[in-house]
Design a protein around this motif. Structure first.
Motif, mmCIF file in Angstrom:
data_model
loop_
_atom_site.group_PDB
_atom_site.id
_atom_site.type_symbol
_atom_site.label_atom_id
_atom_site.label_comp_id
_atom_site.label_asym_id
_atom_site.label_seq_id
_atom_site.Cartn_x
_atom_site.Cartn_y
_atom_site.Cartn_z
ATOM 1 N N GLU A 33 0.112 2.280 -9.396
ATOM 2 C CA GLU A 33 -0.196 3.405 -8.508
ATOM 3 C C GLU A 33 -1.717 3.580 -8.485
ATOM 4 O OE1 GLU A 33 1.938 6.805 -9.823
ATOM 5 O OE2 GLU A 33 3.910 5.959 -9.365
ATOM 6 N N ASP A 34 -2.318 3.329 -7.330
ATOM 7 C CA ASP A 34 -3.782 3.369 -7.207
ATOM 8 C C ASP A 34 -4.112 3.679 -5.749
ATOM 9 O OD1 ASP A 34 -6.526 2.786 -6.904
ATOM 10 O OD2 ASP A 34 -6.470 1.294 -8.510
ATOM 11 N N VAL A 35 -4.404 4.938 -5.470
ATOM 12 C CA VAL A 35 -4.637 5.365 -4.086
ATOM 13 C C VAL A 35 -5.837 4.666 -3.465
ATOM 14 C CG1 VAL A 35 -5.215 7.340 -2.619
ATOM 15 C CG2 VAL A 35 -3.515 7.602 -4.446
ATOM 16 N N LYS A 36 -6.929 4.554 -4.208
ATOM 17 C CA LYS A 36 -8.133 3.923 -3.675
ATOM 18 C C LYS A 36 -7.873 2.462 -3.295
ATOM 19 C CE LYS A 36 -13.012 2.984 -4.721
ATOM 20 N NZ LYS A 36 -14.085 3.134 -5.746
ATOM 21 N N ALA A 37 -7.250 1.717 -4.196
ATOM 22 C CA ALA A 37 -6.934 0.316 -3.913
ATOM 23 C C ALA A 37 -5.920 0.208 -2.775
ATOM 24 C CB ALA A 37 -6.401 -0.361 -5.167
ATOM 25 N N ALA A 38 -4.985 1.164 -2.725
ATOM 26 C CA ALA A 38 -3.967 1.157 -1.671
ATOM 27 C C ALA A 38 -4.598 1.349 -0.299
ATOM 28 C CB ALA A 38 -2.935 2.246 -1.935
ATOM 29 N N LYS A 39 -5.576 2.249 -0.205
ATOM 30 C CA LYS A 39 -6.250 2.477 1.080
ATOM 31 C C LYS A 39 -6.932 1.219 1.578
ATOM 32 C CE LYS A 39 -7.131 7.460 0.632
ATOM 33 N NZ LYS A 39 -8.174 8.513 0.489
ATOM 34 N N ALA A 40 -7.611 0.516 0.671
ATOM 35 C CA ALA A 40 -8.300 -0.716 1.053
ATOM 36 C C ALA A 40 -7.294 -1.770 1.511
ATOM 37 C CB ALA A 40 -9.124 -1.234 -0.120
ATOM 38 N N LEU A 41 -6.189 -1.895 0.787
ATOM 39 C CA LEU A 41 -5.153 -2.869 1.134
ATOM 40 C C LEU A 41 -4.502 -2.508 2.459
ATOM 41 C CD1 LEU A 41 -3.884 -5.383 -0.227
ATOM 42 C CD2 LEU A 41 -2.096 -3.876 -1.133
ATOM 43 N N PHE A 42 -4.303 -1.227 2.678
ATOM 44 C CA PHE A 42 -3.702 -0.731 3.918
ATOM 45 C C PHE A 42 -4.586 -1.080 5.120
ATOM 46 C CE2 PHE A 42 -2.538 2.959 6.754
ATOM 47 C CZ PHE A 42 -1.211 2.612 6.915
ATOM 48 N N GLU A 43 -5.880 -0.867 4.975
ATOM 49 C CA GLU A 43 -6.810 -1.182 6.056
ATOM 50 C C GLU A 43 -6.818 -2.678 6.355
ATOM 51 O OE1 GLU A 43 -8.367 0.902 8.010
ATOM 52 O OE2 GLU A 43 -7.467 2.586 6.917
ATOM 53 N N GLU A 44 -6.746 -3.489 5.319
ATOM 54 C CA GLU A 44 -6.685 -4.942 5.515
ATOM 55 C C GLU A 44 -5.442 -5.326 6.307
ATOM 56 O OE1 GLU A 44 -7.008 -7.278 1.974
ATOM 57 O OE2 GLU A 44 -8.639 -6.060 1.159
ATOM 58 N N ALA A 77 0.836 -1.204 0.000
ATOM 59 C CA ALA A 77 0.000 0.000 0.000
ATOM 60 C C ALA A 77 0.870 1.253 0.000
ATOM 61 C CB ALA A 77 -0.928 -0.012 1.209
ATOM 62 N N LEU A 78 1.971 1.236 0.742
ATOM 63 C CA LEU A 78 2.895 2.373 0.748
ATOM 64 C C LEU A 78 3.422 2.636 -0.658
ATOM 65 C CD1 LEU A 78 5.007 1.601 3.965
ATOM 66 C CD2 LEU A 78 3.119 3.228 3.740
ATOM 67 N N SER A 79 3.766 1.561 -1.359
ATOM 68 C CA SER A 79 4.294 1.690 -2.713
ATOM 69 C C SER A 79 3.255 2.243 -3.682
ATOM 70 C CB SER A 79 4.783 0.320 -3.207
ATOM 71 O OG SER A 79 5.278 0.391 -4.520
ATOM 72 N N MET A 80 2.029 1.815 -3.543
ATOM 73 C CA MET A 80 0.971 2.166 -4.496
ATOM 74 C C MET A 80 0.515 3.619 -4.394
ATOM 75 S SD MET A 80 -1.282 -1.333 -4.162
ATOM 76 C CE MET A 80 -2.649 -0.755 -5.174
ATOM 77 N N THR A 81 0.838 4.294 -3.288
ATOM 78 C CA THR A 81 0.380 5.675 -3.115
ATOM 79 C C THR A 81 1.422 6.722 -3.509
ATOM 80 O OG1 THR A 81 1.086 5.633 -0.796
ATOM 81 C CG2 THR A 81 -1.210 5.076 -1.249
ATOM 82 N N ILE A 82 2.607 6.298 -3.935
ATOM 83 C CA ILE A 82 3.663 7.242 -4.308
ATOM 84 C C ILE A 82 3.504 7.644 -5.772
ATOM 85 C CG2 ILE A 82 6.147 7.556 -4.612
ATOM 86 C CD1 ILE A 82 6.558 5.618 -2.277
ATOM 87 N N ASN A 83 3.494 8.943 -6.019
ATOM 88 C CA ASN A 83 3.401 9.462 -7.381
ATOM 89 C C ASN A 83 4.824 9.640 -7.920
ATOM 90 O OD1 ASN A 83 3.176 11.063 -9.721
ATOM 91 N ND2 ASN A 83 1.263 11.981 -8.992
ATOM 92 N N ARG A 84 5.309 8.635 -8.629
ATOM 93 C CA ARG A 84 6.685 8.636 -9.106
ATOM 94 C C ARG A 84 6.939 9.689 -10.172
ATOM 95 N NH1 ARG A 84 4.997 3.997 -7.168
ATOM 96 N NH2 ARG A 84 6.436 2.535 -6.146
ATOM 97 N N GLN A 85 5.967 9.920 -11.028
ATOM 98 C CA GLN A 85 6.133 10.913 -12.079
ATOM 99 C C GLN A 85 6.328 12.303 -11.484
ATOM 100 O OE1 GLN A 85 6.403 10.068 -15.347
ATOM 101 N NE2 GLN A 85 6.942 12.208 -15.761
ATOM 102 N N GLU A 86 5.592 12.595 -10.431
ATOM 103 C CA GLU A 86 5.745 13.879 -9.744
ATOM 104 C C GLU A 86 7.160 14.034 -9.199
ATOM 105 O OE1 GLU A 86 3.967 16.346 -5.871
ATOM 106 O OE2 GLU A 86 3.319 14.290 -6.277
#
Length: 548
Positions: free
Chosen positions: A371-382, A324-333
């Motif tokens: 990179e998917d913030v919504k999916a990352a949040k769900a995975l993080f909560e799990e 989840a930490l990885s999925m929320t990072i905006n690498r292009q930015e």
């Protein structure tokens, strides 16, 4: 035993993987923000640059980072060297041959090779140096790079004596090497600094020879004559080097200044002739590239910028939290607005520039991170629920002192705070302190990076074997280990590459590391400096540099 002989012309197939070098420049008539150094006719040609970090060790067997290797690669030389185009050429060895099965290699040294103190350099110095690295009492973190030798791993683990190691000086000019299995990139490794020789007599008479300029002994195009720790390193042309007539510089002065802004101001004022990416503030790099400044040079780098996560610290033992930490990072930015060196966002570990069965290994791997913030949040909560937590406890992000690393850390800090409600603070330390803390597990999340030691995916993937010395995340996966072992022992290229692709997929899925971007190699040098070249897996070389 049938043998096949190799001249450096016969190694063009290997050289293809090395031909991508960063010699490009931007087309502009003159730079308006720099002052050309004044090197008058008759004066000694001294190139002035910045090493950016105090070396951890300038002993080939103990070195472990670019703050060490940039110096080592100019004061030492191995059995082979690489040309400015990346071709593998004879170094201390004039020729070599291998057995038909690829297990036995015989290297023939050039006659009359000498150390910088005048001692003759012999095959015994290579045998001694390699066994020094493998000696368990040495504690070399790079000892695993010699495990390709028969008996090397057992000796390093204390399960066998040094006589079991497959390296032997048959006479003063002949070195025989026996491998435990065929290794397609072995000849590439013989140019790497862990494979450099050391002077046996000097090492035995003074084990601290490498800590000061007045006792330093090497065999490369330059010799180290002064080391004011945390201030500067002075190199002089080595007149005992066999190819000294091709060395144009009289010497090199490497300051040790951590702050990039200070280094850049010194470059502009004419106090430096060359600066590498580590000494350039990101905003300066971005502007020089955008302006197509003729003093800015760039190219690909066989290197990846990533985060290490200590999987032994709860709840970071949970792969869902790490992913989840990885999925929320905006690498292009990060590459566009922070790093600003033309880097490419990394959605896998292995960088571009390595041949696969067909095409490029990294391109064939594709994007292994989404990179998917919504999916990352769900995975993080799990993940938190599985660990019996409602919130991630506050933790520290470790990085070595550098404005770019700080800015990247702050960007990630804000992303995790905004998207996952994470409380994280940043801590900066010296590079060697950071490396030491990673080794001992004294960290939670740490900024990391790796430059390939040779041009094969294995140089990145075997870092994360369960028992690897550079497995700083302390992560382990049985299937991953089995796939890497298959890739290490198979002589079938298709099988090797397929196994490494599958291993990389496991690594990215479990996320003990978080790739951020693939490095480039922005560097600047004055218009009167010529002969600088960059290999795909090394810092800019000043071996053949000249000052007009």
């Amino acid at each position: 035993m049938r043998k096949k002989r190799y001249s450096f012309f016969a190694l063009l197939l290997v050289a293809i993987m090395l031909l991508v070098s960063g010699c490009s420049s931007f087309d502009k008539e003159a730079s308006t923000n720099s002052s050309q150094a004044d090197h008058k006719s008759g004066e000694k040609k001294i190139l002035r640059t910045n090493n950016s970090e105090e070396p951890g060790s300038l002993h080939p067997g103990l070195a472990e980072g670019t703050h060490d290797s940039w110096v080592l690669n100019h004061v030492f030389e191995g059995l082979t060297v690489k040309s400015p185009k990346g071709e593998i050429l004879p170094g201390m060895a004039k020729s070599w041959e291998s057995s038909e099965d690829g297990l036995t290699w015989t290297f023939h040294l050039k006659e009359g090779m000498k150390w910088s103190n005048g001692d003759p350099l012999t095959a015994k110095d290579f045998e001694y140096a390699w066994k020094y690295v493998l000696n368990p009492e040495t504690g070399s973190v790079y000892s695993y790079q010699l495990y390709y030798l028969k008996g090397a791993e057992d000796y390093n683990a204390g399960k066998a004596g040094e006589e079991a190691v497959g390296v032997k000086a048959l006479d003063s000019q002949t070195l025989e090497v026996t491998l435990s299995q065929p290794t397609p990139y072995f000849i590439d490794l013989t140019s790497f600094y862990t494979y450099y020789p050391i002077n046996k007599k000097v090492q035995e008479e003074n084990p601290d020879w490498y800590k000061n300029g007045d006792t330093y002994v090497s065999n490369g195009p330059f010799k180290l004559t002064e080391w004011k720790h945390k201030e500067k390193i002075v190199l002089e042309k080595n007149d005992l080097y066999y190819d000294k007539d091709k060395i144009n510089l009289d010497g090199v002065e490497l300051s040790i200044i951590v702050d990039g802004n200070t280094a850049w101001q010194m470059y502009k004022s004419g106090d430096f002739d060359l600066l590498t990416e580590k000494s350039l503030p990101p905003d300066v790099t971005g502007k020089l590239i955008a302006d197509k400044d003729p003093e800015m040079h760039n190219g690909p780098d066989l290197a990846t910028y990533y985060l290490s996560i200590n999987t032994k610290v709860k709840p970071f033992n949970n792969p869902k939290i790490r992913k989840a930490l990885s999925m929320t990072i905006n690498r292009q930015e990060i590459v566009e607005h922070v790093a600003q060196g033309g880097q490419k966002p990394a959605f896998s570990l292995v960088p571009p520039g390595i041949l696969d069965v067909n095409g490029d290994f990294q391109e064939n791997a594709g994007e292994l991170i989404q990179e998917d913030v919504k999916a990352a949040k769900a995975l993080f909560e799990e993940g938190l629920k599985e660990e019996g937590l409602k919130k991630l406890p506050p933790f520290v992000y470790l990085y070595n002192t550098d404005e770019k690393h700080k800015a990247i850390g702050e960007t990630i800090q804000e992303s995790w705070r905004k998207n996952l409600g994470i409380e994280m603070t940043l801590e900066n330390v010296e590079q060697q302190v950071k490396l030491d803390r990673q080794k001992t597990g004294d960290y939670v999340v740490s900024r990391s990076g790796w430059i390939g030691d040779y041009v094969d995916p294995m140089t990145f993937l075997d870092l994360f074997l369960s028992d690897a010395s550079y497995n700083d995340p302390k992560w382990g996966n049985k299937e991953y280990d089995e796939l890497i072992q298959l890739a290490k022992t198979s002589d079938d290229t298709a099988i090797r590459m397929d196994a490494m692709h599958k291993a990389e997929e496991i690594l990215m899925d479990e996320s003990p590391i978080i790739p951020i971007f693939f490095y480039t190699k922005p560097h600047v040098y004055k218009p009167n400096v010529t002969g600088i070249y960059t290999l795909i897996n090394d810092y800019p070389s000043f071996k053949y540099a000249d000052i007009e």
